[in-house]
Scaffold this active site. Structure first.
Site, mmCIF file in Angstrom:
data_model
loop_
_atom_site.group_PDB
_atom_site.id
_atom_site.type_symbol
_atom_site.label_atom_id
_atom_site.label_comp_id
_atom_site.label_asym_id
_atom_site.label_seq_id
_atom_site.Cartn_x
_atom_site.Cartn_y
_atom_site.Cartn_z
ATOM 1 N N ASP A 118 0.877 -1.165 0.000
ATOM 2 C CA ASP A 118 0.000 0.000 0.000
ATOM 3 C C ASP A 118 0.919 1.220 0.000
ATOM 4 O OD1 ASP A 118 0.904 0.271 2.596
ATOM 5 O OD2 ASP A 118 -1.071 0.270 3.541
ATOM 6 N N CYS A 133 2.684 -3.651 3.842
ATOM 7 C CA CYS A 133 1.913 -2.473 4.252
ATOM 8 C C CYS A 133 2.583 -1.938 5.516
ATOM 9 C CB CYS A 133 0.417 -2.778 4.419
ATOM 10 S SG CYS A 133 -0.048 -3.860 5.766
ATOM 11 N N THR A 163 2.080 -2.572 8.770
ATOM 12 C CA THR A 163 2.395 -3.657 9.701
ATOM 13 C C THR A 163 2.482 -5.015 9.017
ATOM 14 O OG1 THR A 163 0.043 -3.982 10.068
ATOM 15 C CG2 THR A 163 1.194 -2.526 11.625
ATOM 16 N N HIS A 196 6.433 -25.787 7.340
ATOM 17 C CA HIS A 196 5.286 -26.455 7.965
ATOM 18 C C HIS A 196 3.949 -26.073 7.337
ATOM 19 C CE1 HIS A 196 7.403 -27.487 12.047
ATOM 20 N NE2 HIS A 196 8.126 -27.810 10.991
ATOM 21 N N HIS A 245 2.525 -32.423 7.744
ATOM 22 C CA HIS A 245 2.083 -31.039 7.528
ATOM 23 C C HIS A 245 1.074 -30.949 6.382
ATOM 24 C CE1 HIS A 245 5.063 -29.885 10.404
ATOM 25 N NE2 HIS A 245 6.028 -30.425 9.673
HETATM 26 C C1 RB5 Z 1 -2.294 2.391 6.685
HETATM 27 O O1 RB5 Z 1 -2.406 3.512 7.498
HETATM 28 C C2 RB5 Z 1 -2.071 1.163 7.548
HETATM 29 O O2 RB5 Z 1 -3.228 0.894 8.266
HETATM 30 C C3 RB5 Z 1 -1.658 -0.020 6.695
HETATM 31 O O3 RB5 Z 1 -0.465 0.261 6.045
HETATM 32 C C4 RB5 Z 1 -1.416 -1.326 7.428
HETATM 33 O O4 RB5 Z 1 -0.533 -1.161 8.475
HETATM 34 C C5 RB5 Z 1 -2.629 -2.059 7.815
HETATM 35 O O5 RB5 Z 1 -2.579 -3.180 8.338
#
Ligand code: RB5
Length: 149
Positions: free
Chosen positions: A8, A65, A67, A98, A133
């Protein structure tokens, strides 16, 4: 390998670093966007990459993204996708051995570029062990089938 990649807007700075790293390792990479840092929504890129991987147009996928969480959840809604979000190499390696993961996700707000490269290389180098697995992967597939009725 032929690798599909997506992110993203938050993952967009780390993405070219990972693409360059993958190409250095000899892989071919197709970027499914986005192509600018304009605010966008991760589900569409998770879905795109996962669909390409499940259709076997690519050997595997990589998603970034903030996280790695939202984009991996989105990818996992595509039947046949087994996306893992990792912030260290051990889980990345074991997720292939696995769980036969076909998509790796990580967060650009969580890992630096060198750690991300280490996660990627451990994941790519690992091989699915099959055996006991495989039975569990089949059970995951059964859940998808049950929820499709
Ligand atoms: C975007 O602000 C953020 O929410 C996205 O990059 C991600 O971390 C979502 O899981």
């Amino acid at each position: 390998m032929n690798i599909a990649i997506g992110s993203d807007h938050v993952g967009i700075e780390l993405k070219p670093i990972i693409i360059e790293y993958l190409e250095t390792l000899g892989h071919t990479v197709k970027d499914f966007g986005p192509f600018s840092s304009e605010r966008t929504d991760y589900p569409q890129y998770g879905q795109k990459v996962a669909t390409e991987v499940v259709k076997k147009n690519y050997d595997c996928g990589i998603l970034i993204c903030g996280t790695g969480v939202g984009i991996s959840i989105s990818a996992n809604k595509v039947h046949g996708a087994r996306a893992v979000v990792c912030s260290e190499p051990y889980s990345a390696k074991l997720s292939k051995e696995h769980n036969n993961t076909n998509i790796l996700a990580f967060g650009s707000r969580v890992v630096g570029s060198e750690l991300a490269k280490m996660i990627v290389s451990n994941w790519l180098d690992a091989e699915f062990e099959g055996g006991r697995h495989q039975k569990r992967i089949n059970m995951i597939k059964d859940i998808e089938t049950e929820n499709n009725r």
